[in-house]
Design a protein around this motif. Structure first.
Motif, PDB file in Angstrom:
ATOM      1  N   ALA A   1       9.323  40.974  -5.574  1.00 47.71           N
ATOM      2  CA  ALA A   1       9.249  42.422  -5.787  1.00 47.71           C
ATOM      3  C   ALA A   1       8.839  42.737  -7.222  1.00 47.71           C
ATOM      4  N   CYS A   2       9.412  42.005  -8.187  1.00 44.57           N
ATOM      5  CA  CYS A   2       9.052  42.205  -9.595  1.00 44.57           C
ATOM      6  C   CYS A   2       7.583  41.871  -9.837  1.00 44.57           C
ATOM      7  N   VAL A   3       7.110  40.768  -9.234  1.00 45.71           N
ATOM      8  CA  VAL A   3       5.715  40.361  -9.407  1.00 45.71           C
ATOM      9  C   VAL A   3       4.770  41.418  -8.849  1.00 45.71           C
ATOM     10  N   LEU A   4       5.068  41.928  -7.668  1.00 41.79           N
ATOM     11  CA  LEU A   4       4.210  42.951  -7.064  1.00 41.79           C
ATOM     12  C   LEU A   4       4.226  44.236  -7.879  1.00 41.79           C
ATOM     13  N   CYS A   5       5.407  44.610  -8.367  1.00 38.25           N
ATOM     14  CA  CYS A   5       5.518  45.791  -9.222  1.00 38.25           C
ATOM     15  C   CYS A   5       4.646  45.635 -10.468  1.00 38.25           C
ATOM     16  N   ALA A   6       4.696  44.446 -11.069  1.00 36.87           N
ATOM     17  CA  ALA A   6       3.911  44.184 -12.272  1.00 36.87           C
ATOM     18  C   ALA A   6       2.420  44.206 -11.985  1.00 36.87           C
ATOM     19  N   ALA A   7       2.013  43.528 -10.911  1.00 40.43           N
ATOM     20  CA  ALA A   7       0.586  43.471 -10.578  1.00 40.43           C
ATOM     21  C   ALA A   7       0.026  44.863 -10.274  1.00 40.43           C
ATOM     22  N   ALA A   8       0.832  45.698  -9.637  1.00 40.06           N
ATOM     23  CA  ALA A   8       0.379  47.050  -9.311  1.00 40.06           C
ATOM     24  C   ALA A   8       0.128  47.893 -10.552  1.00 40.06           C
ATOM     25  N   GLN A   9       0.746  47.500 -11.683  1.00 44.25           N
ATOM     26  CA  GLN A   9       0.584  48.266 -12.921  1.00 44.25           C
ATOM     27  C   GLN A   9      -0.432  47.632 -13.878  1.00 44.25           C
ATOM     28  N   GLY A  10      -1.138  46.595 -13.408  1.00 38.67           N
ATOM     29  CA  GLY A  10      -2.200  46.027 -14.214  1.00 38.67           C
ATOM     30  C   GLY A  10      -1.856  44.759 -14.954  1.00 38.67           C
ATOM     31  N   VAL A  11      -0.669  44.186 -14.699  1.00 38.66           N
ATOM     32  CA  VAL A  11      -0.326  42.907 -15.320  1.00 38.66           C
ATOM     33  C   VAL A  11      -1.209  41.827 -14.719  1.00 38.66           C
TER      34      VAL A  11
ATOM     35  N   LEU B   1      11.638  48.226 -18.267  1.00 36.97           N
ATOM     36  CA  LEU B   1      10.353  47.604 -18.585  1.00 36.97           C
ATOM     37  C   LEU B   1       9.509  47.440 -17.333  1.00 36.97           C
ATOM     38  N   LEU B   2      10.114  47.010 -16.238  1.00 39.48           N
ATOM     39  CA  LEU B   2       9.364  46.857 -14.991  1.00 39.48           C
ATOM     40  C   LEU B   2       8.818  48.192 -14.491  1.00 39.48           C
ATOM     41  N   GLN B   3       9.612  49.241 -14.626  1.00 36.24           N
ATOM     42  CA  GLN B   3       9.169  50.561 -14.177  1.00 36.24           C
ATOM     43  C   GLN B   3       7.997  51.086 -14.999  1.00 36.24           C
ATOM     44  N   ARG B   4       7.939  50.692 -16.252  1.00 41.69           N
ATOM     45  CA  ARG B   4       6.961  51.284 -17.174  1.00 41.69           C
ATOM     46  C   ARG B   4       6.038  50.239 -17.805  1.00 41.69           C
ATOM     47  N   LEU B   5       5.695  49.214 -17.034  1.00 40.54           N
ATOM     48  CA  LEU B   5       4.813  48.180 -17.560  1.00 40.54           C
ATOM     49  C   LEU B   5       3.432  48.711 -17.921  1.00 40.54           C
ATOM     50  N   GLU B   6       3.040  49.820 -17.321  1.00 32.31           N
ATOM     51  CA  GLU B   6       1.746  50.415 -17.662  1.00 32.31           C
ATOM     52  C   GLU B   6       1.653  50.718 -19.158  1.00 32.31           C
ATOM     53  N   GLU B   7       2.784  51.019 -19.788  1.00 31.58           N
ATOM     54  CA  GLU B   7       2.770  51.310 -21.230  1.00 31.58           C
ATOM     55  C   GLU B   7       2.508  50.056 -22.051  1.00 31.58           C
ATOM     56  N   ILE B   8       2.901  48.896 -21.525  1.00 27.76           N
ATOM     57  CA  ILE B   8       2.589  47.621 -22.188  1.00 27.76           C
ATOM     58  C   ILE B   8       1.123  47.265 -21.938  1.00 27.76           C
TER      59      ILE B   8
END
Length: 221
Positions: A210-220, A169-176
């Motif tokens: 790291a999870c937060v930055l990953c999410a923010a980078a994908q538009g969360v 889910l973290l890798q593909r948050l852009e789909e959400i």
């Protein structure tokens, strides 16, 4: 950690000083295996915190509950957002409360209940299935009278998912994010971070960031 009113108020003030935009208040644990709480018991926990913070803090308060009674009382006391881990399915009256109050709602994906959710959860493609579920939850909310611009979605990291599911889910948050609703994630100190890093609960800040930055980078949001 912040179950007493004094500790909760002090912590809220620290969060404001640290730059929080929103404070989420909940009186019932949703950790894996947690037992449910009555609406009255849950309300007794959150009521003094919400009533005091609403009159003292210049930012929105979110009530984290799946019970319509608690949500209604919290909104009446000054909360302005409902965060429901059951996505309006835990209480038949919740959708009407949110629609009637004209407030935003966070719809989270969870398979099962906190008591049962971690009993061998399985998916063919966790990201596709969670995205489809959230789309349907948002549609149900719209049918119930909640305007689309007031709907936020949360893929529910750690709620009925294994560590590999959460990492996918973290890798593909852009789909959400592509669903078109503001997306919320809550990775803080969760067990999948511990398993990935072999870290105890008080050693998971780096993994959480790291999870937060990953999410923010994908538009969360």
């Amino acid at each position: 950690k912040f179950l007493s009113v004094t500790r909760a108020l002090d912590h809220a003030r620290r969060m404001v000083d640290d730059g929080a935009d929103l404070i989420d208040i909940g009186g019932e644990s949703t950790r894996p295996g947690a037992a449910s709480l009555s609406a009255e018991a849950e309300w007794r926990r959150v009521m003094p915190v919400i009533e005091r913070l609403a009159s003292r803090l210049p930012l929105p308060l979110s009530i984290d509950t799946s019970k319509a009674l608690v949500a209604q009382r919290a909104l009446d006391a000054g909360a302005s957002l409902v965060n429901d881990v059951t996505a309006l399915q835990g209480d038949a009256g919740m959708a009407a409360v949110v629609a009637g109050a004209r407030v935003p709602v966070i719809l989270m994906h969870m398979r099962g209940t906190p008591r049962t959710m971690q009993r061998a959860p399985r998916y063919r493609d966790v990201v596709v299935e969670v995205a489809q579920w959230l789309r349907q939850a948002a549609q149900r909310a719209s049918v119930a009278g909640i305007r689309a611009e007031r709907i936020w979605v949360d893929p529910g990291l750690g709620f009925g998912k294994t560590a590999p599911h959460n990492l996918s889910l973290l890798q593909r948050l852009e789909e959400i994010v592509a669903l078109g609703y503001p997306v919320v994630v809550g990775p803080s100190r969760k067990s999948f971070i511990g398993r990935t890093l072999q870290a105890e609960v008080d050693e998971r800040l780096a993994g959480t960031l790291a999870c937060v930055l990953c999410a923010a980078a994908q538009g969360v949001r």
